[in-house]
Design a protein around this motif. Structure first.
Motif, PDB file in Angstrom:
ATOM      1  N   ALA A  58       0.831  -1.208   0.000  1.00  0.00           N
ATOM      2  CA  ALA A  58       0.000   0.000   0.000  1.00  0.00           C
ATOM      3  C   ALA A  58       0.863   1.254   0.000  1.00  0.00           C
ATOM      4  N   LEU A  59       1.991   1.203   0.689  1.00  0.00           N
ATOM      5  CA  LEU A  59       2.920   2.341   0.680  1.00  0.00           C
ATOM      6  C   LEU A  59       3.453   2.591  -0.721  1.00  0.00           C
ATOM      7  N   ILE A  60       3.895   1.543  -1.395  1.00  0.00           N
ATOM      8  CA  ILE A  60       4.436   1.705  -2.745  1.00  0.00           C
ATOM      9  C   ILE A  60       3.359   2.205  -3.696  1.00  0.00           C
ATOM     10  N   LEU A  61       2.148   1.698  -3.570  1.00  0.00           N
ATOM     11  CA  LEU A  61       1.053   2.183  -4.422  1.00  0.00           C
ATOM     12  C   LEU A  61       0.797   3.666  -4.190  1.00  0.00           C
ATOM     13  N   ALA A  62       0.895   4.108  -2.946  1.00  0.00           N
ATOM     14  CA  ALA A  62       0.692   5.522  -2.652  1.00  0.00           C
ATOM     15  C   ALA A  62       1.791   6.373  -3.280  1.00  0.00           C
ATOM     16  N   ILE A  63       3.017   5.890  -3.207  1.00  0.00           N
ATOM     17  CA  ILE A  63       4.135   6.619  -3.816  1.00  0.00           C
ATOM     18  C   ILE A  63       4.003   6.622  -5.334  1.00  0.00           C
ATOM     19  N   ASN A  64       3.694   5.471  -5.905  1.00  0.00           N
ATOM     20  CA  ASN A  64       3.490   5.411  -7.352  1.00  0.00           C
ATOM     21  C   ASN A  64       2.297   6.267  -7.781  1.00  0.00           C
ATOM     22  N   GLY A  65       1.294   6.351  -6.912  1.00  0.00           N
ATOM     23  CA  GLY A  65       0.169   7.232  -7.198  1.00  0.00           C
ATOM     24  C   GLY A  65       0.595   8.683  -7.287  1.00  0.00           C
ATOM     25  N   ARG A  66       1.534   9.078  -6.425  1.00  0.00           N
ATOM     26  CA  ARG A  66       2.077  10.438  -6.506  1.00  0.00           C
ATOM     27  C   ARG A  66       2.763  10.650  -7.863  1.00  0.00           C
ATOM     28  N   THR A  67       3.519   9.660  -8.299  1.00  0.00           N
ATOM     29  CA  THR A  67       4.189   9.756  -9.593  1.00  0.00           C
ATOM     30  C   THR A  67       3.180   9.872 -10.724  1.00  0.00           C
ATOM     31  N   LEU A  68       2.120   9.067 -10.676  1.00  0.00           N
ATOM     32  CA  LEU A  68       1.087   9.125 -11.716  1.00  0.00           C
ATOM     33  C   LEU A  68       0.427  10.501 -11.759  1.00  0.00           C
ATOM     34  N   ALA A  69       0.174  11.089 -10.603  1.00  0.00           N
ATOM     35  CA  ALA A  69      -0.445  12.416 -10.566  1.00  0.00           C
ATOM     36  C   ALA A  69       0.475  13.465 -11.184  1.00  0.00           C
ATOM     37  N   LEU A  70       1.764  13.377 -10.883  1.00  0.00           N
ATOM     38  CA  LEU A  70       2.728  14.308 -11.472  1.00  0.00           C
ATOM     39  C   LEU A  70       2.827  14.105 -12.983  1.00  0.00           C
ATOM     40  N   TRP A  71       2.777  12.857 -13.403  1.00  0.00           N
ATOM     41  CA  TRP A  71       2.839  12.528 -14.832  1.00  0.00           C
ATOM     42  C   TRP A  71       1.627  13.085 -15.567  1.00  0.00           C
ATOM     43  N   ARG A  72       0.445  12.871 -14.985  1.00  0.00           N
ATOM     44  CA  ARG A  72      -0.775  13.407 -15.602  1.00  0.00           C
ATOM     45  C   ARG A  72      -0.693  14.933 -15.733  1.00  0.00           C
ATOM     46  N   ASP A  73      -0.243  15.589 -14.684  1.00  0.00           N
ATOM     47  CA  ASP A  73      -0.135  17.049 -14.719  1.00  0.00           C
ATOM     48  C   ASP A  73       0.847  17.505 -15.798  1.00  0.00           C
ATOM     49  N   HIS A  74       1.962  16.792 -15.919  1.00  0.00           N
ATOM     50  CA  HIS A  74       2.954  17.134 -16.939  1.00  0.00           C
ATOM     51  C   HIS A  74       2.368  16.970 -18.338  1.00  0.00           C
ATOM     52  N   LEU A  75       1.674  15.871 -18.555  1.00  0.00           N
ATOM     53  CA  LEU A  75       1.069  15.612 -19.860  1.00  0.00           C
ATOM     54  C   LEU A  75       0.040  16.686 -20.199  1.00  0.00           C
ATOM     55  N   GLU A  76      -0.791  17.043 -19.241  1.00  0.00           N
ATOM     56  CA  GLU A  76      -1.811  18.057 -19.485  1.00  0.00           C
ATOM     57  C   GLU A  76      -1.182  19.416 -19.794  1.00  0.00           C
ATOM     58  N   ARG A  77      -0.135  19.760 -19.061  1.00  0.00           N
ATOM     59  CA  ARG A  77       0.550  21.050 -19.326  1.00  0.00           C
ATOM     60  C   ARG A  77       1.161  21.072 -20.713  1.00  0.00           C
ATOM     61  N   ARG A  78       1.815  20.003 -21.083  1.00  0.00           N
ATOM     62  CA  ARG A  78       2.486  19.977 -22.393  1.00  0.00           C
ATOM     63  C   ARG A  78       1.464  20.019 -23.526  1.00  0.00           C
ATOM     64  N   LEU A  79       0.354  19.319 -23.368  1.00  0.00           N
ATOM     65  CA  LEU A  79      -0.680  19.367 -24.398  1.00  0.00           C
ATOM     66  C   LEU A  79      -1.319  20.749 -24.476  1.00  0.00           C
ATOM     67  N   ALA A  80      -1.456  21.415 -23.346  1.00  0.00           N
ATOM     68  CA  ALA A  80      -2.024  22.766 -23.337  1.00  0.00           C
ATOM     69  C   ALA A  80      -1.124  23.746 -24.084  1.00  0.00           C
ATOM     70  N   GLN A  81       0.170  23.447 -24.144  1.00  0.00           N
ATOM     71  CA  GLN A  81       1.128  24.298 -24.843  1.00  0.00           C
ATOM     72  C   GLN A  81       1.230  23.968 -26.330  1.00  0.00           C
ATOM     73  N   SER A  82       0.578  22.877 -26.740  1.00  0.00           N
ATOM     74  CA  SER A  82       0.709  22.418 -28.118  1.00  0.00           C
ATOM     75  C   SER A  82       0.054  23.379 -29.092  1.00  0.00           C
ATOM     76  N   GLN A  83       0.781  23.670 -30.186  1.00  0.00           N
ATOM     77  CA  GLN A  83       0.226  24.520 -31.223  1.00  0.00           C
ATOM     78  C   GLN A  83       0.140  23.770 -32.553  1.00  0.00           C
ATOM     79  N   GLY A  84       0.443  22.477 -32.499  1.00  0.00           N
ATOM     80  CA  GLY A  84       0.429  21.719 -33.749  1.00  0.00           C
ATOM     81  C   GLY A  84       0.032  20.278 -33.523  1.00  0.00           C
ATOM     82  N   ASP A  85       0.951  19.373 -33.815  1.00  0.00           N
ATOM     83  CA  ASP A  85       0.707  17.935 -33.732  1.00  0.00           C
ATOM     84  C   ASP A  85       0.619  17.509 -32.269  1.00  0.00           C
ATOM     85  N   ARG A  86      -0.596  17.277 -31.794  1.00  0.00           N
ATOM     86  CA  ARG A  86      -0.778  16.968 -30.384  1.00  0.00           C
ATOM     87  C   ARG A  86      -0.297  15.557 -30.023  1.00  0.00           C
TER      88      ARG A  86
END
Length: 199
Positions: free
Chosen positions: A57-85
């Motif tokens: 459960a501890l590892i899942l919680a830590i990996n969950g933090r990573t997934l949340a950061l990954w999702r945020d990064h993906l959303e930010r980069r797509l929001a900056q996209s001006q072409g091929d998404r």
């Protein structure tokens, strides 16, 4: 660091996950130690297990933090996209893996027992990233093939992930591939083109 009487269970959970995430970033899953996390925050290992219930459960919680950061990064980069998404999404995949190598790899290195499923909240975090990519793939497909977006996305993600792993572990360098992100983008475009081509 304050002792147990200074923090609520919710506060302790956040403190442990944050310290655990930093430790995972530094050493990776193979060398991760819950005892080291306890030492860093000034609590006993028993406190960690009282809060999370188990090592898994501890590892899942830590990996969950990573997934949340990954999702945020993906959303930010797509929001900056001006072409091929789709290209931007692949770029974001490689960027995040490169910047958070150990934490990213821990998502795949960790395995629950075969008879155990991840909690629904964790599955929802994985699905949130998948759904972002599905939306981009669906947008690239003609109307009559949009229903195929999820199945195609699963295969495309496997392709992107494989290229990323080969890039990270040095296999592509041995094979002479100097631009894995470009190479996988070409594979993705070929796959999407094959679906969109008239039958």
């Amino acid at each position: 660091m304050g002792r147990r009487s200074d923090h609520s269970r919710t506060e302790l959970s956040e403190i442990i996950v944050e310290a655990g995430y930093r430790h995972m970033e530094e050493v990776g899953f193979a060398h991760f130690s819950a005892r080291e996390v306890a030492k860093r925050i000034g609590y006993s290992i028993g406190t960690i297990y009282n809060v999370f219930g188990s090592y898994d459960a501890l590892i899942l919680a830590i990996n969950g933090r990573t997934l949340a950061l990954w999702r945020d990064h993906l959303e930010r980069r797509l929001a900056q996209s001006q072409g091929d998404r789709l290209a931007k999404a692949i770029e974001a995949y490689f960027e995040f893996a490169g910047r958070h190598r150990h934490a990213w790899a821990a998502i795949y290195d960790f395995r629950l027992p075969e008879d155990t499923s991840p909690p629904e909240a964790y599955q929802a975090q994985v699905r949130a990233i998948f759904d972002i990519v599905v939306a981009e793939v669906r947008a690239a497909l003609p109307e009559q093939r949009k229903a195929d977006a999820e199945a195609l996305t699963r295969s495309l993600l496997a392709t992107v992930h494989g290229h990323c792993v080969f890039a990270m572990n040095g296999t592509f360098a041995i094979l002479g591939e100097t631009d894995p992100a470009r190479a996988v983008l070409e594979r993705v475009r070929e796959a999407v083109s094959a679906v969109t081509a008239p039958s």
